[in-house]
Design a protein around this motif. Structure first.
Motif, mmCIF file in Angstrom:
data_model
loop_
_atom_site.group_PDB
_atom_site.id
_atom_site.type_symbol
_atom_site.label_atom_id
_atom_site.label_comp_id
_atom_site.label_asym_id
_atom_site.label_seq_id
_atom_site.Cartn_x
_atom_site.Cartn_y
_atom_site.Cartn_z
ATOM 1 N N ALA A 127 5.565 -10.016 1.994
ATOM 2 C CA ALA A 127 4.650 -11.125 1.729
ATOM 3 C C ALA A 127 4.697 -11.405 0.236
ATOM 4 O O ALA A 127 5.326 -10.670 -0.522
ATOM 5 C CB ALA A 127 3.233 -10.774 2.167
ATOM 6 N N VAL A 128 4.073 -12.464 -0.164
ATOM 7 C CA VAL A 128 4.049 -12.781 -1.585
ATOM 8 C C VAL A 128 2.631 -12.707 -2.110
ATOM 9 O O VAL A 128 1.670 -12.807 -1.353
ATOM 10 C CB VAL A 128 4.628 -14.187 -1.859
ATOM 11 N N ALA A 129 2.526 -12.506 -3.401
ATOM 12 C CA ALA A 129 1.214 -12.401 -4.032
ATOM 13 C C ALA A 129 0.441 -13.698 -3.878
ATOM 14 O O ALA A 129 1.018 -14.779 -3.800
ATOM 15 C CB ALA A 129 1.389 -12.057 -5.514
ATOM 16 N N GLY A 130 -0.840 -13.579 -3.850
ATOM 17 C CA GLY A 130 -1.717 -14.730 -3.654
ATOM 18 C C GLY A 130 -1.673 -15.687 -4.826
ATOM 19 O O GLY A 130 -0.822 -15.596 -5.705
ATOM 20 N N MET A 131 -2.576 -16.604 -4.824
ATOM 21 C CA MET A 131 -2.636 -17.686 -5.797
ATOM 22 C C MET A 131 -2.673 -17.171 -7.227
ATOM 23 O O MET A 131 -3.328 -16.211 -7.560
ATOM 24 C CB MET A 131 -3.885 -18.511 -5.539
ATOM 25 N N GLN A 132 -1.940 -17.865 -8.034
ATOM 26 C CA GLN A 132 -1.961 -17.610 -9.455
ATOM 27 C C GLN A 132 -2.187 -18.945 -10.116
ATOM 28 O O GLN A 132 -2.256 -19.973 -9.453
ATOM 29 C CB GLN A 132 -0.642 -17.033 -9.907
ATOM 30 N N ASP A 133 -2.292 -18.925 -11.390
ATOM 31 C CA ASP A 133 -2.527 -20.172 -12.101
ATOM 32 C C ASP A 133 -1.352 -21.123 -11.886
ATOM 33 O O ASP A 133 -1.509 -22.272 -11.545
ATOM 34 C CB ASP A 133 -2.729 -19.909 -13.596
ATOM 35 N N ARG A 134 -0.184 -20.593 -12.095
ATOM 36 C CA ARG A 134 0.996 -21.444 -11.974
ATOM 37 C C ARG A 134 2.240 -20.563 -11.878
ATOM 38 O O ARG A 134 2.174 -19.357 -11.989
ATOM 39 C CB ARG A 134 1.096 -22.370 -13.188
ATOM 40 N N GLY A 135 3.360 -21.218 -11.624
ATOM 41 C CA GLY A 135 4.629 -20.504 -11.575
ATOM 42 C C GLY A 135 4.932 -19.942 -10.199
ATOM 43 O O GLY A 135 4.103 -19.962 -9.288
ATOM 44 N N ARG A 136 6.120 -19.446 -10.070
ATOM 45 C CA ARG A 136 6.593 -18.907 -8.800
ATOM 46 C C ARG A 136 5.855 -17.615 -8.450
ATOM 47 O O ARG A 136 5.709 -16.728 -9.291
ATOM 48 C CB ARG A 136 8.093 -18.614 -8.945
ATOM 49 N N PRO A 137 5.374 -17.504 -7.238
ATOM 50 C CA PRO A 137 4.688 -16.265 -6.848
ATOM 51 C C PRO A 137 5.689 -15.136 -6.628
ATOM 52 O O PRO A 137 6.845 -15.379 -6.269
ATOM 53 C CB PRO A 137 3.990 -16.642 -5.543
ATOM 54 N N SER A 138 5.241 -13.921 -6.825
ATOM 55 C CA SER A 138 6.176 -12.798 -6.738
ATOM 56 C C SER A 138 5.996 -12.044 -5.431
ATOM 57 O O SER A 138 4.953 -12.116 -4.786
ATOM 58 C CB SER A 138 5.960 -11.851 -7.913
ATOM 59 N N ALA A 139 7.016 -11.312 -5.072
ATOM 60 C CA ALA A 139 6.971 -10.513 -3.846
ATOM 61 C C ALA A 139 6.042 -9.319 -4.035
ATOM 62 O O ALA A 139 5.804 -8.869 -5.155
ATOM 63 C CB ALA A 139 8.375 -10.046 -3.495
ATOM 64 N N LEU A 140 5.538 -8.810 -2.914
ATOM 65 C CA LEU A 140 4.673 -7.635 -2.961
ATOM 66 C C LEU A 140 5.441 -6.400 -2.499
ATOM 67 O O LEU A 140 6.271 -6.471 -1.594
ATOM 68 C CB LEU A 140 3.452 -7.845 -2.065
ATOM 69 N N TYR A 141 5.131 -5.278 -3.126
ATOM 70 C CA TYR A 141 5.782 -4.022 -2.785
ATOM 71 C C TYR A 141 4.734 -2.947 -2.553
ATOM 72 O O TYR A 141 3.572 -3.107 -2.890
ATOM 73 C CB TYR A 141 6.720 -3.597 -3.914
ATOM 74 N N ARG A 142 5.173 -1.855 -1.953
ATOM 75 C CA ARG A 142 4.293 -0.695 -1.800
ATOM 76 C C ARG A 142 5.138 0.567 -1.826
ATOM 77 O O ARG A 142 6.349 0.531 -1.654
ATOM 78 C CB ARG A 142 3.519 -0.790 -0.477
ATOM 79 N N PHE A 143 4.473 1.695 -2.045
ATOM 80 C CA PHE A 143 5.160 2.982 -1.960
ATOM 81 C C PHE A 143 5.166 3.422 -0.504
ATOM 82 O O PHE A 143 4.161 3.260 0.190
ATOM 83 C CB PHE A 143 4.464 4.017 -2.827
ATOM 84 N N PRO A 144 6.283 3.958 -0.049
ATOM 85 C CA PRO A 144 6.338 4.424 1.342
ATOM 86 C C PRO A 144 5.336 5.564 1.554
ATOM 87 O O PRO A 144 5.016 6.299 0.624
ATOM 88 C CB PRO A 144 7.771 4.923 1.520
ATOM 89 N N GLU A 145 4.888 5.703 2.792
ATOM 90 C CA GLU A 145 3.909 6.746 3.118
ATOM 91 C C GLU A 145 4.341 8.123 2.636
ATOM 92 O O GLU A 145 3.752 8.691 1.735
ATOM 93 C CB GLU A 145 3.712 6.793 4.653
ATOM 94 N N ALA A 146 5.376 8.621 3.293
ATOM 95 C CA ALA A 146 5.816 9.986 2.979
ATOM 96 C C ALA A 146 6.759 9.969 1.790
ATOM 97 O O ALA A 146 7.910 9.573 1.905
ATOM 98 C CB ALA A 146 6.497 10.616 4.185
ATOM 99 N N SER A 147 6.266 10.378 0.669
ATOM 100 C CA SER A 147 7.109 10.552 -0.514
ATOM 101 C C SER A 147 6.256 11.263 -1.549
ATOM 102 O O SER A 147 6.646 11.523 -2.619
ATOM 103 C CB SER A 147 7.648 9.210 -0.984
#
Lengths: 249, 249
Positions: A229-249
């Motif tokens: 998914a992509v990050a929610g609303m920002q003031d302007r510019g291209r929105p960035s992708a969202l990342y997370r850390f995997p469960e087991a690590s």
DNA sequence: AAAATAGTGTCTGTCAGACAATATGTC
DNA sequence: GACATATTGTCTGACAGACACTATTTT
């Protein structure tokens, strides 16, 4: 039995914690507690307290809690955060025991440092002595002679020195220990969040392009994953992708 | 005055030291002391002792010595070596305070580690309880199930764990902290001595060619300098040049 | 000359720093 | 389209690992 009886004086041992987070203003903040009693009444200090040593240094005595447990308990009491439940990073830092650092007598402090996510940090004020707790920028505790516009905080005891050692440890460790950034970030974050955490901790700008390469390697190695998914609303510019850390690590 | 009187039980605090050197047999050795009293009488333990806390935790009390001073004193007492005079590396490692690690009651141990040069290590037996001191290979304290030919040493208290943490710290630090190798080497040394120190500490062979490049960089940067002579007699082969660390660094 | 140890050279891959270029969103 | 931010690409230099090669000593 009981033939052993130790008559020499003993010190008090406390566990103090330097709790860091990243504020919404993009600064490295530390949790401080206003002291209600002498000494240093009314000044700010790091949260901490005596270790439960059971019946203390005596043959056959109950021996109380471990140092790690004392630190985790202290964190719970001051912030309502749990090391397990809330993915808090908690690690022993250093032990301070200079004579006369506490006027009440010889006190040896085993200091821990903790890193809490910017998303859970606001929950801190739910703690016991909410009114006495304060998130303060680490910068505001440095001794800057010139910049008089900024708020200055003078810490109690030798806590300014303790804080300096803790901040340096985090700075020196963020580049090779992935748990540091992980603990400071919310569950989902953008690549820029990740970069900004490094900038804030190290205090120097990080080239976003080079950082991107590093981040890509982390993705390829499975150390982070796209959330799709992509990050929610920002003031302007291209929105960035969202990342997370995997469960087991 | 005297209104403050603390009635809660207190722990004992000791400072223990893990003293490393490199033996003539090319192993990483640690200094152990045979215990003369219960508990663990007759077993080997790390050198250590109670911190002088003056009159302890009491308002207006004298507060005794610092932790660093206690460690330096302990080192002097056990080895006759002085931190200043003999270029010994001494640094706080970690604080161990698990309940029931000592049957005499709650004991919290602030552990330091020290590195002494292979040239001065023999002087250790000049110390107080010479007969009770022993340089033992770190390997001999590991729990190896199979290799039954080697001497095994079972350490008192939780000192096996303490020693493991200390060895790991040295291993992890030798690559980026030049003080480690410096403290373990004699005043003058060959490039091969330098490489062997790394091999012994890390436990894995270091390619002499690649090491040479690294060493050359150190010379160019002035971090080591040629002494202008060659090493004395060896069994055979070309003798190597001698180097030393510059005074001020 | 043979053996043994000291020290150099070369190739390759990884990665960081500096900086240019392209992509994708909002207004 | 203008603008702002996201993301990718290129060039360079530092450095580690693997391994072949040369140098200097003793026997």
């Amino acid at each position: 039995m009981g033939k052993h009886s130790y008559k020499y004086p003993l010190p008090a041992v406390t566990v103090d914690i330097v709790i860091f987070t990243i504020s919404r203003r993009g600064e490295l903040d530390v949790l401080l507690i206003e002291r209600g009693d002498a000494p240093f009444k009314g000044q700010y200090a790091l949260p901490g307290g005596f270790v439960d040593v059971g019946e203390g240094y005596r043959e056959g005595a109950t021996q109380g809690e471990s140092l790690d447990a004392a630190a985790a308990r202290e964190l719970r009491e001051e912030t309502d955060l749990d090391v397990e439940r809330d993915d808090v990073f908690l690690e022993q830092l250093y032990t301070f025991g200079t004579p006369d650092r506490d006027p009440r007598g010889r006190v040896i402090s085993v200091v821990y440092y903790a890193l809490v996510g910017m998303d859970v940090a606001p929950r801190v004020r739910a703690g016991d002595d909410a009114a006495r707790a304060l998130w303060a920028p680490v910068r505001s505790t440095d001794a800057l002679d010139d910049d008089s516009e900024a708020l200055q905080i003078v810490l109690a005891f030798d806590h300014a020195q303790v804080l300096r050692v803790a901040a340096e440890r985090v700075r020196g460790k963020i580049d090779y220990d992935p748990r540091i950034a992980r603990a400071l970030l919310p569950a989902e974050f953008t690549m820029n969040d990740f970069r900004r955490v490094h900038e804030i901790v190290k205090g120097i700008p990080q080239d976003s392009s080079n950082f991107s390469k590093r981040f890509r390697r982390m993705i390829e190695d499975g150390r982070v994953e796209e959330v799709g998914a992509v990050a929610g609303m920002q003031d302007r510019g291209r929105p960035s992708a969202l990342y997370r850390f995997p469960e087991a690590s």
